[in-house]
Design a protein around this motif. Structure first.
Motif, mmCIF file in Angstrom:
data_model
loop_
_atom_site.group_PDB
_atom_site.id
_atom_site.type_symbol
_atom_site.label_atom_id
_atom_site.label_comp_id
_atom_site.label_asym_id
_atom_site.label_seq_id
_atom_site.Cartn_x
_atom_site.Cartn_y
_atom_site.Cartn_z
ATOM 1 N N GLY A 29 -60.396 159.615 39.751
ATOM 2 C CA GLY A 29 -58.996 159.344 39.979
ATOM 3 C C GLY A 29 -58.630 158.930 41.404
ATOM 4 N N GLY A 30 -59.492 158.328 42.041
ATOM 5 C CA GLY A 30 -59.396 157.763 43.416
ATOM 6 C C GLY A 30 -59.400 158.591 44.352
ATOM 7 N N GLN A 31 -59.755 159.923 44.308
ATOM 8 C CA GLN A 31 -59.573 160.903 45.248
ATOM 9 C C GLN A 31 -60.506 160.604 46.788
ATOM 10 O OE1 GLN A 31 -57.191 163.173 45.606
ATOM 11 N NE2 GLN A 31 -58.360 163.798 47.807
ATOM 12 N N GLU A 32 -61.769 160.227 46.084
ATOM 13 C CA GLU A 32 -62.765 160.061 47.167
ATOM 14 C C GLU A 32 -62.153 158.830 47.966
ATOM 15 O OE1 GLU A 32 -65.601 160.743 49.876
ATOM 16 O OE2 GLU A 32 -64.964 162.044 48.123
ATOM 17 N N LEU A 33 -61.649 157.769 47.092
ATOM 18 C CA LEU A 33 -61.131 156.507 48.146
ATOM 19 C C LEU A 33 -60.054 156.755 48.978
ATOM 20 C CD1 LEU A 33 -61.194 153.444 48.483
ATOM 21 C CD2 LEU A 33 -59.863 153.044 46.513
ATOM 22 N N ALA A 34 -59.217 157.677 48.323
ATOM 23 C CA ALA A 34 -58.074 158.018 49.258
ATOM 24 C C ALA A 34 -58.756 158.927 50.633
ATOM 25 C CB ALA A 34 -57.294 159.073 48.552
ATOM 26 N N GLU A 35 -59.633 159.799 50.415
ATOM 27 C CA GLU A 35 -60.479 160.445 51.629
ATOM 28 C C GLU A 35 -61.077 159.288 52.370
ATOM 29 O OE1 GLU A 35 -60.397 163.606 52.214
ATOM 30 O OE2 GLU A 35 -59.696 164.156 50.573
ATOM 31 N N ILE A 36 -61.685 158.220 51.903
ATOM 32 C CA ILE A 36 -62.047 157.208 52.825
ATOM 33 C C ILE A 36 -61.104 156.522 53.452
ATOM 34 C CG2 ILE A 36 -63.140 154.884 52.897
ATOM 35 C CD1 ILE A 36 -65.015 155.965 50.493
ATOM 36 N N ILE A 37 -59.837 156.006 53.032
ATOM 37 C CA ILE A 37 -58.906 155.564 53.444
ATOM 38 C C ILE A 37 -58.285 156.455 54.771
ATOM 39 C CG2 ILE A 37 -56.654 154.536 53.491
ATOM 40 C CD1 ILE A 37 -57.574 153.863 50.545
ATOM 41 N N ASN A 38 -58.342 157.879 54.150
ATOM 42 C CA ASN A 38 -57.420 158.768 55.360
ATOM 43 C C ASN A 38 -58.518 158.679 56.454
ATOM 44 O OD1 ASN A 38 -55.040 159.637 54.409
ATOM 45 N ND2 ASN A 38 -56.359 161.040 53.100
ATOM 46 N N CYS A 39 -59.904 158.657 56.568
ATOM 47 C CA CYS A 39 -60.878 158.729 57.551
ATOM 48 C C CYS A 39 -60.882 157.445 58.317
ATOM 49 C CB CYS A 39 -62.186 158.720 56.855
ATOM 50 S SG CYS A 39 -62.738 160.368 56.241
ATOM 51 N N VAL A 40 -60.334 156.107 57.783
ATOM 52 C CA VAL A 40 -60.511 155.093 58.589
ATOM 53 C C VAL A 40 -59.178 154.573 59.170
ATOM 54 C CG1 VAL A 40 -62.635 154.145 57.463
ATOM 55 C CG2 VAL A 40 -60.421 153.616 56.705
ATOM 56 N N THR A 41 -58.191 155.176 58.688
ATOM 57 C CA THR A 41 -56.895 154.692 59.184
ATOM 58 C C THR A 41 -55.984 155.815 60.216
ATOM 59 O OG1 THR A 41 -55.667 156.123 57.484
ATOM 60 C CG2 THR A 41 -55.962 153.583 57.053
ATOM 61 N N THR A 42 -55.568 155.041 60.968
ATOM 62 C CA THR A 42 -54.651 156.090 62.029
ATOM 63 C C THR A 42 -53.700 156.786 61.309
ATOM 64 O OG1 THR A 42 -55.455 154.492 63.792
ATOM 65 C CG2 THR A 42 -53.386 155.790 64.406
ATOM 66 N N ASN A 43 -53.512 157.878 61.353
ATOM 67 C CA ASN A 43 -52.482 158.689 60.819
ATOM 68 C C ASN A 43 -51.365 159.180 61.797
ATOM 69 O OD1 ASN A 43 -53.678 158.752 58.155
ATOM 70 N ND2 ASN A 43 -55.187 159.936 58.917
ATOM 71 N N LYS A 44 -51.660 159.134 63.135
ATOM 72 C CA LYS A 44 -50.367 159.580 64.144
ATOM 73 C C LYS A 44 -49.749 158.266 64.450
ATOM 74 C CE LYS A 44 -49.870 161.638 68.577
ATOM 75 N NZ LYS A 44 -50.186 161.911 69.992
ATOM 76 N N THR A 45 -48.337 158.247 64.145
ATOM 77 C CA THR A 45 -47.548 157.274 64.421
ATOM 78 C C THR A 45 -46.573 157.720 65.290
ATOM 79 O OG1 THR A 45 -46.426 157.372 62.401
ATOM 80 C CG2 THR A 45 -48.251 155.767 62.193
ATOM 81 N N SER A 46 -46.488 157.673 66.485
ATOM 82 C CA SER A 46 -45.676 158.112 67.542
ATOM 83 C C SER A 46 -45.502 157.070 68.546
ATOM 84 C CB SER A 46 -45.682 159.429 68.175
ATOM 85 O OG SER A 46 -46.655 159.459 69.078
ATOM 86 N N PHE A 47 -44.305 156.769 69.158
ATOM 87 C CA PHE A 47 -44.060 155.785 70.005
ATOM 88 C C PHE A 47 -45.081 155.974 71.311
ATOM 89 C CE2 PHE A 47 -41.765 153.944 73.733
ATOM 90 C CZ PHE A 47 -41.547 152.671 73.162
ATOM 91 N N PHE A 48 -45.278 157.291 71.710
ATOM 92 C CA PHE A 48 -46.090 157.453 72.926
ATOM 93 C C PHE A 48 -47.548 157.792 72.365
ATOM 94 C CE2 PHE A 48 -41.954 158.324 74.562
ATOM 95 C CZ PHE A 48 -41.863 157.625 75.709
ATOM 96 N N ARG A 49 -48.119 157.333 71.491
ATOM 97 C CA ARG A 49 -49.449 157.534 70.652
ATOM 98 C C ARG A 49 -50.445 157.127 71.951
ATOM 99 N NH1 ARG A 49 -50.950 154.400 65.886
ATOM 100 N NH2 ARG A 49 -51.685 153.215 67.165
ATOM 101 N N GLU A 50 -50.334 155.904 72.415
ATOM 102 C CA GLU A 50 -51.278 155.251 73.363
ATOM 103 C C GLU A 50 -50.762 155.465 74.769
ATOM 104 O OE1 GLU A 50 -54.287 154.200 72.316
ATOM 105 O OE2 GLU A 50 -53.805 154.534 69.987
ATOM 106 N N MET A 51 -50.885 156.654 75.419
ATOM 107 C CA MET A 51 -50.196 156.724 76.622
ATOM 108 C C MET A 51 -50.728 155.687 77.626
ATOM 109 S SD MET A 51 -47.922 158.606 77.207
ATOM 110 C CE MET A 51 -46.983 158.317 78.955
#
Length: 126
Positions: free
Chosen positions: A68-90
């Protein structure tokens, strides 16, 4: 198949292109050739999870799995940046504070432009 230390597993260019094309097709994210090591490092956790010893086996698994696309979702989670805050890249803010702003102040004292225009792209918490 036996599991190896996934940190020792390498991803060849053919395997990289297989995953790159899958990721691009499903997300629109394009990984240039320089991202091969990053992709291998991030997908190694999926090899460990499935106790697989190489990326070719994992690619075949991803191609054939009916989850049902679960493994694809895992791949996408592995390759995307999941932290999105203004000061992420200090280091960007360090550059502003330690380099850009002092240079602009020094330039303004010498009669150069005094204004500085800054654009901040949208982010979820910034």
């Amino acid at each position: 198949m036996h599991a190896l230390d996934a940190s020792l597993v390498t991803m060849d260019m053919r395997e990289f292109k297989t995953f790159r094309e899958l990721i691009h097709r499903k997300t629109g994210i394009w990984l240039h050739d320089g991202k091969q090591a990053m992709l291998a490092a991030r997908l190694s956790k999926r090899l460990r999870h499935h106790r697989m010893s190489d990326f070719a086996t994992y690619a075949a698994y991803v191609e054939n799995v009916q989850d049902g696309g679960q493994e694809l979702a895992e791949i996408i989670n592995c390759v995307t940046t999941n932290k999105t805050s203004f000061f992420r890249e200090m280091h960007h803010f360090d550059f502003l504070a330690k380099t850009l702003v002092p240079e602009r102040i020094a330039g303004a004292k010498l009669g150069r432009a005094r204004s500085l225009r800054v654009w901040s792209a949208a982010c979820s918490t910034g």
